[in-house]
Design an enzyme around this catalytic site. Structure first.
Site, mmCIF file in Angstrom:
data_model
loop_
_atom_site.group_PDB
_atom_site.id
_atom_site.type_symbol
_atom_site.label_atom_id
_atom_site.label_comp_id
_atom_site.label_asym_id
_atom_site.label_seq_id
_atom_site.Cartn_x
_atom_site.Cartn_y
_atom_site.Cartn_z
ATOM 1 C CB CYS A 18 23.387 21.497 9.691
ATOM 2 S SG CYS A 18 24.944 22.352 9.426
ATOM 3 C CG ASN A 73 26.827 26.840 16.601
ATOM 4 O OD1 ASN A 73 26.760 28.015 16.243
ATOM 5 N ND2 ASN A 73 26.971 25.847 15.741
ATOM 6 N N GLY A 98 31.187 34.972 23.011
ATOM 7 C CA GLY A 98 31.308 36.285 23.610
ATOM 8 C C GLY A 98 32.698 36.708 24.010
#
Length: 302
Positions: free
Chosen positions: A130, A192, A244
């Site tokens: 963030c 992330n 993935g």
């Protein structure tokens, strides 16, 4: 005698499979497709101290072997989350990992404090990708000092074990891992999304309204496996590996790189049954190879 259970920061999961935050709602959205009790844990969509509207549309774009998203962590805020989502999850025999987001340290702490007396919450996963509004929008997770500082503050307030979710958009992932662990992190999750971009050549405009977005899906898996391996060698806390994963072979690859558990993300969008297929596939692999516990293969590559 086969044992698929894993222990994350003192929390026992019946198997190593959870879901990546933001790809599974908070469980309710996928409960028609997935028996939530089969999962090792449900990891919720990021929750903030107040409702976030997210970014303007277009917010999602397909890419080769993956997707870009610039959702902006849209969420209804902690009040709705507790009253609606946690109450729903309380009916299921599975662990709950709550992903926490914020634009300032205080915003993170407000959520952590509100969750401190929620018995249904097993673990906290802190999204440090963030933007830190007090530092010009630089993400907490790309500066070692900022990551160390926010980890220390959260640990002072948290009633549950704290897992820091690392950003791959850094020069040295092991430096960030050490900063989080030095700050008191009980575990880490990675990776992330990777910052990417797509341009519509017919319109001569950015495909996403936000210009950039987070790349996920099979395209990022080799990067994620490499980073999990590096972090597992650098620190001794449990790791939830992600990036993935779309089949059991992918999940086992992460475990062999050093992950204790794995999160399934983008695969949920094109195959809502992916998590169950991966759990079944891990069990089949263990049977075929005579593996009694996942500890036998965790971090087995050198």
């Amino acid at each position: 005698m086969m044992d698929t259970s894993v222990n994350i920061c003192g929390i026992e999961m019946k198997n190593p499979v959870t879901v990546a935050s933001g790809t599974f709602g908070s469980g309710m959205e996928y409960s028609e497709f997935v028996n939530l009790e089969r999962l090792g844990a449900v990891t919720t969509k990021g929750v903030a101290s107040h409702p976030w509207e997210g970014n303007p549309t277009v917010r999602v774009a397909e890419t080769a072997s993956g997707m870009l998203n610039a959702i902006g962590l849209q969420n209804p805020g902690i009040d709705t989350f507790i009253e609606r989502d946690l109450k729903f999850l309380a009916d299921f025999d599975t662990k709950v990992i709550v992903n926490v987001c914020g634009h300032s340290v205080n915003e993170y702490l407000e959520v952590v404090d509100r969750l401190s007396d929620q018995k249904g919450v097993s673990l906290l996963e802190i999204n440090v990708s963030c933007p830190n509004v007090k530092e010009g929008g630089i993400a907490f997770g790309v500066d070692p000092k900022a990551l160390n500082d926010i980890t220390k503050e959260i640990k002072k307030h948290a009633a549950q074990p704290v897992i820091m979710k690392l950003s791959p958009n850094v020069t040295d992932i092991t430096e960030m891992a050490r900063a989080a662990v030095d700050g008191g992190a009980d575990g880490l999750s990675l990776i992330n999304t990777i910052t990417g971009m797509k341009i519509d050549i017919e319109r001569r405009k950015f495909t996403l309204a936000n210009k950039t977005g987070g790349l996920s899906g099979p395209a990022v898996k080799p990067v994620a496996v490499r980073m999990v391996y590096q972090v597992a060698k650098a620190v001794s806390v449990p790791i939830i590996g992600m990036g993935g994963i779309s089949c059991a072979e992918d999940a086992i690859e992460f475990i062999m790189a050093g992950a204790t558990a794995v999160s399934v993300g983008t695969a949920n969008f094109n195959n809502p049954y992916a998590t169950i297929e991966i759990i079944d596939g891990i069990e089949d692999y263990m049977k075929r190879h005579g593996i009694e516990s996942l500890e036998e293969i965790r971090g087995c590559v050198e």
